[in-house]
Each structure stands twice: as C-alpha cells, then as structure tokens.
Write a protein that holds these residues in place. Sequence first.
Motif, PDB file in Angstrom:
ATOM      1  N   PRO A  20      98.996 -14.756  99.720  1.00 11.41           N
ATOM      2  CA  PRO A  20      98.832 -14.746 101.180  1.00 11.41           C
ATOM      3  C   PRO A  20     100.190 -14.936 101.873  1.00 11.41           C
ATOM      4  CG  PRO A  20      97.204 -16.180 100.144  1.00 11.41           C
ATOM      5  CD  PRO A  20      98.184 -15.789  99.067  1.00 11.41           C
ATOM      6  N   ASN A  21     100.332 -14.353 103.029  1.00 11.07           N
ATOM      7  CA  ASN A  21     101.507 -14.540 103.897  1.00 11.07           C
ATOM      8  C   ASN A  21     102.819 -13.994 103.344  1.00 11.07           C
ATOM      9  OD1 ASN A  21      99.892 -15.975 105.818  1.00 11.07           O
ATOM     10  ND2 ASN A  21      99.995 -17.721 104.435  1.00 11.07           N
ATOM     11  N   VAL A  22     102.753 -12.917 102.576  1.00 10.78           N
ATOM     12  CA  VAL A  22     103.980 -12.281 102.085  1.00 10.78           C
ATOM     13  C   VAL A  22     104.253 -10.959 102.803  1.00 10.78           C
ATOM     14  CG1 VAL A  22     103.926 -13.373  99.813  1.00 10.78           C
ATOM     15  CG2 VAL A  22     102.810 -11.147 100.147  1.00 10.78           C
ATOM     16  N   GLY A  23     103.352 -10.559 103.711  1.00  9.57           N
ATOM     17  CA  GLY A  23     103.552  -9.330 104.461  1.00  9.57           C
ATOM     18  C   GLY A  23     102.792  -8.129 103.930  1.00  9.57           C
ATOM     19  N   VAL A  48      88.098  -6.087 102.694  1.00  7.52           N
ATOM     20  CA  VAL A  48      89.071  -5.230 102.039  1.00  7.52           C
ATOM     21  C   VAL A  48      89.418  -4.124 103.024  1.00  7.52           C
ATOM     22  CG1 VAL A  48      89.451  -3.619 100.135  1.00  7.52           C
ATOM     23  CG2 VAL A  48      88.178  -5.730  99.732  1.00  7.52           C
ATOM     24  N   PHE A  49      90.703  -3.890 103.236  1.00  9.32           N
ATOM     25  CA  PHE A  49      91.143  -2.863 104.166  1.00  9.32           C
ATOM     26  C   PHE A  49      91.576  -1.638 103.372  1.00  9.32           C
ATOM     27  CE2 PHE A  49      91.667  -6.904 106.201  1.00  9.32           C
ATOM     28  CZ  PHE A  49      91.208  -6.685 107.491  1.00  9.32           C
ATOM     29  N   ASP A  64      94.468  -2.659 100.866  1.00 11.97           N
ATOM     30  CA  ASP A  64      95.065  -3.978 101.096  1.00 11.97           C
ATOM     31  C   ASP A  64      94.102  -5.008 100.523  1.00 11.97           C
ATOM     32  OD1 ASP A  64      96.511  -6.159 101.976  1.00 11.97           O
ATOM     33  OD2 ASP A  64      96.120  -5.827 104.102  1.00 11.97           O
ATOM     34  N   THR A  65      94.449  -5.563  99.375  1.00 14.25           N
ATOM     35  CA  THR A  65      93.568  -6.504  98.702  1.00 14.25           C
ATOM     36  C   THR A  65      93.709  -7.905  99.294  1.00 14.25           C
ATOM     37  OG1 THR A  65      95.183  -7.124  97.011  1.00 14.25           O
ATOM     38  CG2 THR A  65      93.798  -5.191  96.555  1.00 14.25           C
ATOM     39  N   PRO A  66      92.695  -8.755  99.077  1.00  9.85           N
ATOM     40  CA  PRO A  66      92.829 -10.158  99.506  1.00  9.85           C
ATOM     41  C   PRO A  66      93.970 -10.830  98.752  1.00  9.85           C
ATOM     42  CG  PRO A  66      90.548  -9.624  98.959  1.00  9.85           C
ATOM     43  CD  PRO A  66      91.385  -8.461  98.519  1.00  9.85           C
ATOM     44  N   GLY A  67      94.513 -11.891  99.330  1.00  9.37           N
ATOM     45  CA  GLY A  67      95.629 -12.603  98.706  1.00  9.37           C
ATOM     46  C   GLY A  67      95.263 -13.169  97.352  1.00  9.37           C
ATOM     47  N   MET A  68      96.225 -13.076  96.435  1.00  2.91           N
ATOM     48  CA  MET A  68      95.996 -13.620  95.097  1.00  2.91           C
ATOM     49  C   MET A  68      97.302 -14.150  94.533  1.00  2.91           C
ATOM     50  SD  MET A  68      95.531 -10.010  92.945  1.00  2.91           S
ATOM     51  CE  MET A  68      94.879 -10.794  91.522  1.00  2.91           C
TER      52      MET A  68
END
Length: 190
Positions: A20-23, A48-49, A64-68
């Motif tokens: 998360p939060n890496v752009g 999921v986008f 664009d996957t969820p943060g992992m």
Amino acid sequence: MRRRSLEAPPQKRVAIVGSPNVGKSLIFNRLTGIYVTVSNYPGTTVEVFRGRTYIEGVLYEIIDTPGMYSLLPCSEEERVARRLLMDERPDVVVHVVDSKNLERMLPLTLQLIEADFPVVLALNMMDEAAKAGIRIDTELLADILCVPVVPVIATTGRGIAQLRRVIHEVAHSTATYTIRPEIGRSDNKD
C-alpha cells in the motif's frame, strides 16, 4: 470509436502489485488514462481496478491489485491479490516499490521471480529517494535480479513512457535478462 476498440478482448494482461502507498494506483492511472472499470473480486468486498490501453498497437488490460507485502497472504487484500495473480497468470507483473524503502520491498520482488512471473520492477518516488540522498544503480539491480528495472516518478509521469515500452518488451518476450553468476561471487581462490 476509440471506446469501442478498448472494449475488445485484451491481447495481453498486466498486473500492478506492491505494498500500500507506493503509487500503484497513480501508475495504473498513468498507464490507462480514463477508461477504468471497478469491481469487487468474486466472493469478497475487495475492489479490483481494471483498465485498458494500447501499447505499440496491442490492447492491454491493466489490473491494479490490492496492496500486498508478500505472496503469503495475511489479509483479505493480500489473499485477493495472490489469487488474482495465480488464477489469471498475467503476461507481465509490474512490482511498484517506494525507492526510499527498497530493501524492505525487495522480498516480494524475489517471491514473484521465484513464482516464475515475468516481472518488471518499477522504482517509484525516485525524486524523493534522491532528496533523501539515496542513489540506486538500476543497471546493477537489473543484473542482480535478472528483471527489467524502470525508475519512475508517477506524480509527474517521468519514466512512464519507458515503463510502457518495457511492459511491451516483456509481454512479447523481447526483453533479455539472463542470470549472471559472477555477481556476488568472490574471485578469491583458496
């Protein structure tokens, strides 16, 4: 006319992964423009986008996957991201990392490589890393990991054209990265 052509079945699929939060979402938006669909992953409430774009005349679906943080999931978001990767087996996996925290981000890169995904490492926030006095030798890093490494500043769009080009090369297996056994090996002979 352009919208209709984007609704055709995609020829190649790209998954964008990362903490998360890496752009990730900003890079996703830079790659896809405005044609985006949002859906919940089946059986979950996790969004999921998906978007589409043409690169070199080829229609790509960008996900664009969820943060992992790992391929070993600890949260619903990570389970969804992992399941998406394993079930859909994208043609390219773009791992977006925060360049200021590269050491902390590379374990997922290694897991993706070990899982035999075609990986592109996108070093985002290179401007912030430079301000913090962090210098990254992208060529050496690419040699060590045997994957393409692309420096990016998603907020300004810098590096996105190169990222698009590398995605296309990897998707069509024209990028050549081979293991260089001499890296990390000592020349000392005892």
